[in-house]
Design a protein around this motif. Structure first.
Motif, PDB file in Angstrom:
ATOM      1  N   LYS A  98       0.831  -1.197   0.000  1.00  0.00           N
ATOM      2  CA  LYS A  98       0.000   0.000   0.000  1.00  0.00           C
ATOM      3  C   LYS A  98       0.871   1.256   0.000  1.00  0.00           C
ATOM      4  O   LYS A  98       0.552   2.249  -0.668  1.00  0.00           O
ATOM      5  CB  LYS A  98      -0.929   0.004   1.215  1.00  0.00           C
ATOM      6  N   ILE A  99       1.951   1.216   0.757  1.00  0.00           N
ATOM      7  CA  ILE A  99       2.854   2.363   0.813  1.00  0.00           C
ATOM      8  C   ILE A  99       3.473   2.613  -0.554  1.00  0.00           C
ATOM      9  O   ILE A  99       3.594   3.759  -1.004  1.00  0.00           O
ATOM     10  CB  ILE A  99       3.945   2.132   1.879  1.00  0.00           C
ATOM     11  N   THR A 100       3.825   1.543  -1.252  1.00  0.00           N
ATOM     12  CA  THR A 100       4.367   1.684  -2.604  1.00  0.00           C
ATOM     13  C   THR A 100       3.349   2.330  -3.536  1.00  0.00           C
ATOM     14  O   THR A 100       3.681   3.245  -4.301  1.00  0.00           O
ATOM     15  CB  THR A 100       4.778   0.309  -3.164  1.00  0.00           C
ATOM     16  N   ARG A 101       2.105   1.879  -3.456  1.00  0.00           N
ATOM     17  CA  ARG A 101       1.079   2.442  -4.333  1.00  0.00           C
ATOM     18  C   ARG A 101       0.815   3.910  -4.008  1.00  0.00           C
ATOM     19  O   ARG A 101       0.596   4.729  -4.912  1.00  0.00           O
ATOM     20  CB  ARG A 101      -0.208   1.613  -4.226  1.00  0.00           C
TER      21      ARG A 101
ATOM     22  N   TYR B 171       8.381   0.074   7.772  1.00  0.00           N
ATOM     23  CA  TYR B 171       7.541   0.903   6.911  1.00  0.00           C
ATOM     24  C   TYR B 171       8.368   1.734   5.922  1.00  0.00           C
ATOM     25  O   TYR B 171       7.822   2.245   4.943  1.00  0.00           O
ATOM     26  CB  TYR B 171       6.669   1.830   7.745  1.00  0.00           C
ATOM     27  N   LEU B 172       9.645   1.886   6.186  1.00  0.00           N
ATOM     28  CA  LEU B 172      10.501   2.645   5.273  1.00  0.00           C
ATOM     29  C   LEU B 172      10.992   1.809   4.095  1.00  0.00           C
ATOM     30  O   LEU B 172      11.469   2.355   3.102  1.00  0.00           O
ATOM     31  CB  LEU B 172      11.713   3.198   6.029  1.00  0.00           C
ATOM     32  N   ARG B 173      10.861   0.499   4.217  1.00  0.00           N
ATOM     33  CA  ARG B 173      11.420  -0.375   3.180  1.00  0.00           C
ATOM     34  C   ARG B 173      10.870  -0.078   1.788  1.00  0.00           C
ATOM     35  O   ARG B 173      11.646   0.054   0.825  1.00  0.00           O
ATOM     36  CB  ARG B 173      11.196  -1.840   3.549  1.00  0.00           C
TER      37      ARG B 173
ATOM     38  N   LEU C 296      13.103   4.212  -4.379  1.00  0.00           N
ATOM     39  CA  LEU C 296      14.204   5.118  -4.727  1.00  0.00           C
ATOM     40  C   LEU C 296      15.350   4.358  -5.389  1.00  0.00           C
ATOM     41  O   LEU C 296      15.969   4.845  -6.349  1.00  0.00           O
ATOM     42  CB  LEU C 296      14.690   5.860  -3.481  1.00  0.00           C
ATOM     43  N   LYS C 297      15.635   3.164  -4.904  1.00  0.00           N
ATOM     44  CA  LYS C 297      16.684   2.353  -5.528  1.00  0.00           C
ATOM     45  C   LYS C 297      16.270   1.927  -6.933  1.00  0.00           C
ATOM     46  O   LYS C 297      17.088   1.876  -7.856  1.00  0.00           O
ATOM     47  CB  LYS C 297      16.987   1.133  -4.665  1.00  0.00           C
TER      48      LYS C 297
END
Length: 356
Positions: free
Chosen positions: A21-24, A60-62, A68-69
């Protein structure tokens, strides 16, 4: 004009990882247009004081770092030293604290940088056209980054009512001297009953503003760099926390605008409404959360994302009203957002866009 705030709840009927969800959410803010190959991107977060357990979970930062990578950036985790004396007062202790709390190279395979130097001395003066301030003092390694992702744990705060994105890019990106300007209208003070007259404060004072008679005394020559606070082995020099909440919040908004304007369109904000403690993660402990875990938000507008976070917490608190207002009855946390809107940082008007 309303700003878009993307929101994903903690509900997970399909049993997919919440990290997806964080990625989206991050993708909704068009990271490809903001972050490029070889750019040094600061992932600004808060590492939590040792003993606190409410701070943002490192896991949650992963997805942020992985994105970014994927864009071939060179991300690094960033925070700044604190004004108060604790485990995050200098870079050596701060890094040790961060590593103990899970923010380390072995977890993320990216560097962790304390952006204002060994004792908070690496600072840049940046002019601003504010109502209270004509310049701000920003941590050098924040300002010199190419871009930034601001990852904030939304929570209560004993001085400003709430702490979210605006606080993270103001207090969180200021050097120690900048933090003093926001918190106080006076110079550091000596607690003479603790002073042993060891002389370390005077030896480290760049302004030669400390004399002894026989205890340490800070003269009018003091520039407010607060290096003395960091070096005193007896914690005999401290801060007079005498600025009003209203003015602290307004100064925060002006600091935040300086950072936001500096990065132009190369900044995205993520707020996490989890473990919403009533106090700042700078405390070496934490109380019961004031509401359930509500999920994650993303926006390019720091004012809108904080207002949306505030409204969600109020809506989902046990009695459906602002829980921070009951704890801090004399503090209006919306002052920081109204002033930020007034000076052009963002909008308190927002449109929630649900993301599954």
């Amino acid at each position: 004009m309303s700003s878009k705030v993307f929101y994903s709840t903690m509900q997970n009927k399909g049993l997919q990882s919440p990290l997806s969800k964080i990625t989206r959410l991050l993708n909704k803010c068009d990271p490809k247009s903001k972050y490029g190959s070889k750019q040094l991107v600061a992932v600004k977060t808060h590492f939590g004081e040792y003993g606190n357990t409410a701070f943002l979970k490192p896991v949650y930062l992963r997805p942020v770092i992985e994105k970014l990578k994927q864009l071939k950036c060179n991300p690094f985790l960033a925070d700044t030293n604190t004004l108060y004396v604790g485990m995050r007062t200098n870079t050596v202790d701060h890094l040790h604290n961060a590593f103990l709390n899970g923010f380390n190279y072995s977890t993320f395979q990216i560097p962790v940088i304390i952006a204002d130097g060994l004792r908070g001395e690496n600072s840049l003066d940046i002019p601003v056209d504010g109502e209270l301030l004509d310049h701000v003092k920003i941590a050098s390694d924040i300002y010199n980054a190419d871009a930034m992702v601001v990852v904030s744990h939304f929570k209560g705060h004993e001085l400003t009512g709430i702490g979210g994105a605006v606080k993270n890019i103001s207090m969180g990106c200021a050097s120690r001297q900048g933090k003093l300007i926001m918190h106080s209208i006076s110079k550091p003070v000596v607690h003479k009953e603790k002073c042993t007259s060891c002389g370390l404060c005077a030896a480290n004072c760049a302004a030669d503003a400390i004399v002894f008679g026989p205890k340490a005394e800070i003269t009018e020559a003091c520039t407010g760099c607060t290096r003395c606070v960091a070096v005193c082995p007896e914690s005999a020099i401290g801060i007079d926390w005498n600025e009003s909440s209203d003015n602290t919040q307004r100064k925060m908004a002006e600091y935040a605008k300086a950072i936001h304007d500096h990065f132009e369109n190369k900044i995205v904000y993520l707020n996490f409404i989890t473990d919403v403690a009533p106090t700042c993660d700078c405390f070496p402990a934490n109380d019961t959360p004031v509401c359930p875990d509500l999920g994650f938000l993303a926006s390019t507008d720091p004012v809108a994302i904080d207002k949306a976070s505030f409204d969600l917490v109020a809506k989902h608190s046990p009695d459906g009203i602002d829980p921070f207002g009951k704890i801090y009855e004399e503090i209006d946390p919306i002052i920081q957002l109204k002033h930020a809107e007034k000076i052009g940082l963002g909008s308190t008007s927002y449109e929630i866009k649900m993301v599954k």
